[in-house]
Scaffold this active site. Structure first.
Site, PDB file in Angstrom:
ATOM      1  N   TYR A   1      22.489  -9.024  54.097  1.00 39.70           N
ATOM      2  CA  TYR A   1      21.776  -9.162  52.824  1.00 39.70           C
ATOM      3  C   TYR A   1      22.598 -10.038  51.854  1.00 39.70           C
ATOM      4  O   TYR A   1      23.602 -10.620  52.254  1.00 39.70           O
ATOM      5  CB  TYR A   1      21.448  -7.773  52.256  1.00 39.70           C
ATOM      6  CG  TYR A   1      20.522  -7.017  53.198  1.00 39.70           C
ATOM      7  CD1 TYR A   1      19.211  -7.437  53.385  1.00 39.70           C
ATOM      8  CD2 TYR A   1      20.981  -5.944  53.959  1.00 39.70           C
ATOM      9  CE1 TYR A   1      18.362  -6.789  54.285  1.00 39.70           C
ATOM     10  CE2 TYR A   1      20.140  -5.281  54.858  1.00 39.70           C
ATOM     11  CZ  TYR A   1      18.833  -5.712  55.014  1.00 39.70           C
ATOM     12  OH  TYR A   1      17.995  -5.077  55.902  1.00 39.70           O
TER      13      TYR A   1
ATOM     14  N   GLY B   1      23.516   7.526  61.286  1.00 37.56           N
ATOM     15  CA  GLY B   1      22.204   6.953  61.005  1.00 37.56           C
ATOM     16  C   GLY B   1      21.168   7.561  61.932  1.00 37.56           C
ATOM     17  O   GLY B   1      20.579   8.605  61.649  1.00 37.56           O
TER      18      GLY B   1
HETATM   19  C1  LIG Z   1      15.592   2.973  59.916  1.00 31.74           C
HETATM   20  C2  LIG Z   1      16.911   2.397  59.499  1.00 31.74           C
HETATM   21  C3  LIG Z   1      17.046   1.890  58.220  1.00 31.74           C
HETATM   22  C4  LIG Z   1      18.267   1.374  57.768  1.00 31.74           C
HETATM   23  N1  LIG Z   1      18.398   0.950  56.471  1.00 31.74           N
HETATM   24  C5  LIG Z   1      19.623   0.627  55.985  1.00 31.74           C
HETATM   25  C6  LIG Z   1      19.825   0.418  54.581  1.00 31.74           C
HETATM   26  O1  LIG Z   1      18.925   0.539  53.746  1.00 31.74           O
HETATM   27  N2  LIG Z   1      21.079   0.083  54.175  1.00 31.74           N
HETATM   28  C7  LIG Z   1      22.121  -0.034  55.054  1.00 31.74           C
HETATM   29  O2  LIG Z   1      23.253  -0.325  54.636  1.00 31.74           O
HETATM   30  N3  LIG Z   1      21.956   0.188  56.380  1.00 31.74           N
HETATM   31  C8  LIG Z   1      20.736   0.541  56.852  1.00 31.74           C
HETATM   32  N4  LIG Z   1      20.583   0.861  58.186  1.00 31.74           N
HETATM   33  C9  LIG Z   1      21.765   0.854  59.080  1.00 31.74           C
HETATM   34  C10 LIG Z   1      22.356   2.262  59.187  1.00 31.74           C
HETATM   35  O3  LIG Z   1      22.920   2.662  57.944  1.00 31.74           O
HETATM   36  C11 LIG Z   1      23.434   2.320  60.266  1.00 31.74           C
HETATM   37  O4  LIG Z   1      24.437   1.400  59.938  1.00 31.74           O
HETATM   38  C12 LIG Z   1      22.911   2.002  61.662  1.00 31.74           C
HETATM   39  O5  LIG Z   1      21.773   2.794  61.962  1.00 31.74           O
HETATM   40  C13 LIG Z   1      23.980   2.243  62.718  1.00 31.74           C
HETATM   41  O6  LIG Z   1      24.434   3.588  62.679  1.00 31.74           O
HETATM   42  P1  LIG Z   1      23.969   4.657  63.789  1.00 31.74           P
HETATM   43  O7  LIG Z   1      24.455   4.136  65.100  1.00 31.74           O
HETATM   44  O8  LIG Z   1      24.607   5.944  63.370  1.00 31.74           O
HETATM   45  O9  LIG Z   1      22.473   4.705  63.740  1.00 31.74           O
HETATM   46  C14 LIG Z   1      19.366   1.340  58.653  1.00 31.74           C
HETATM   47  C15 LIG Z   1      19.212   1.830  59.956  1.00 31.74           C
HETATM   48  C16 LIG Z   1      18.011   2.362  60.374  1.00 31.74           C
HETATM   49  C17 LIG Z   1      17.903   2.943  61.765  1.00 31.74           C
END
Ligand SMILES: Cc1cc2nc3c(=O)[nH]c(=O)nc-3n(C[C@H](O)[C@H](O)[C@H](O)COP(=O)(O)O)c2cc1C
Length: 380
Positions: A190, A336
């Site tokens: 972003y 996440g």
């Molecule tokens: C549905 C969804 C929406 C996300 N929206 C954001 C967001 O608004 N801001 C952000 O920094 N990361 C966002 N992410 C990234 C997550 O914060 C995270 O970094 C990513 O899912 C990897 O972590 P995990 O392996 O625990 O899922 C999003 C991820 C998912 C799955």
């Protein structure tokens, strides 16, 4: 309480915030706000369930900061007006009532904006970014996007000043709404990350060129936010190398970049850093035969900044999270997708209950709360 995961359930502290354990919910955009960018009752229940489930810290989805060019997604919530900020007070209260803290993530979409209900009248009708470089990849369909991204126009110095001010005003609104802190979204491709990334930033002014210049907007935003919220309010910053539209990018200056970026955060006196990588333990920079087990981005952030670090990426099982904390690679772990699949993850781990596997169908066709509810109803 005895648990095999003592590091996970040890109390923690960020700034003046006391945390009951080391588990955070990662920021996740759920495109479920009203058309005017205000938060809804289902969003309140969604955030409260994580607090009920035992997460000590919840980071909100990215909230757009201003009514210029920051909005990124249709049905994304904002914190660009007093009304939008007020709509979060009910969520903040619901989370506090269950003993957790909640941080507002402040996000500016920049050139990745797929929708903006405010910008059509402005001079940058196709959106803006550091330089007129078309973003890689395609817009995200489950956030209502389609096709390639438009070529943004390059931001003027005044646009940059306005964006910085937008973060400061948004942070002040977050504080008034009762949030416990703000996280400046400097990751994932972003606006801020577009400045940091060499191929999206081709400017030849003080915001482009070497790393110091590409980092400048972060420091201006941190400074403006700190002035807006005062010394006590928690201010964190999120960093990543990869992006939603580029899963391969790595900081070209490698270790030198990590030292300069995270060292600058120490000097800027933010309260925490949040790093995200596809897998939180992976070596931050290309492993080779001379350094097959290089340090993770989280470890480098801790070493270079001395600040509390939240590490995110690829954690679904408690064993991995426990190891990262016990090894001192991070102070908190943010979940996440594992939290999406298991909103009660901390409690489930404490009570030795089976964890569900995350399924992308949950975010399909749209990554909103309604589609997830439908998915869970069908699974019951
Ligand atoms: C549905 C969804 C929406 C996300 N929206 C954001 C967001 O608004 N801001 C952000 O920094 N990361 C966002 N992410 C990234 C997550 O914060 C995270 O970094 C990513 O899912 C990897 O972590 P995990 O392996 O625990 O899922 C999003 C991820 C998912 C799955």
């Amino acid at each position: 309480m005895t648990t095999a995961f003592s590091a996970l359930f040890e109390p923690g502290r960020i700034g003046h915030l006391n945390l009951r354990n080391r588990l955070a919910v990662a920021p996740m955009t759920r495109v479920s706000a009203n058309d005017d960018g205000t938060a809804t009752v289902p969003m309140r229940d969604y955030y409260q369930q994580y607090a009920k489930g035992g997460f000590s810290m919840i980071i909100s989805e990215g909230l757009y900061t201003d009514q210029l060019y920051s909005q990124c997604y249709q049905q994304q919530p904002g914190i660009s007006s007093p009304e939008q900020a007020d709509s979060w007070s009910a969520i903040v209260d619901a989370v506090h009532a269950k003993g957790s803290v909640i941080i507002a993530q402040l996000m500016h979409g920049g050139a990745l904006s797929q929708f903006n209900k405010y910008r059509s009248e402005g001079p940058h009708s196709a959106g803006y970014g550091p330089s007129a470089v078309q973003p890689l990849g395609e817009q995200m369909k489950n956030y209502y996007g389609s096709g390639t991204y438009p070529v943004p126009t390059a931001m003027t110095p005044q646009d940059i000043r306005d964006a910085v001010q937008g973060f400061a005003d948004a942070a002040a609104r977050a504080k008034s709404a009762g949030f416990d802190g703000v996280e400046i979204h400097g990751a994932n491709g972003y606006l801020l990350d577009q400045f940091l990334t060499n191929y999206t930033n081709q400017r030849d002014d003080k915001y482009g060129g070497d790393l110091k210049n590409r980092l400048r907007i972060y420091l201006e935003i941190i400074d403006a936010v700190r002035k807006a919220v005062g010394p006590e309010f928690v201010v964190g910053v999120r960093f990543s190398q990869t992006k939603v539209n580029d899963s391969r990018y790595s900081w070209p200056e490698q270790l030198e970049a990590a030292e300069e970026i995270f060292g600058a955060m120490r000097i800027a006196e933010v309260d925490y850093l949040h790093t995200t990588e596809p897998l939180l333990t992976r070596p931050a920079f290309q492993a080779d035969s001379t350094a097959p087990d290089g340090p993770s981005l989280a470890t480098l952030a801790k070493q270079a900044s001395g600040l509390p670090v939240i590490a995110n990426g690829g954690v679904s099982k408690p064993e991995l999270a426990e190891t990262v904390l016990a090894d001192g690679q991070a102070d908190l772990i943010a979940l996440g997708t594992a939290a999406l699949a298991n909103p009660l993850w901390p409690q489930s781990v404490l009570n030795n209950k089976a964890l569900k596997t995350f399924d992308y169908a949950m975010l399909s066709p749209i990554a909103n709360l309604e589609c997830a509810d439908r998915y869970f109803a069908a699974a019951d």
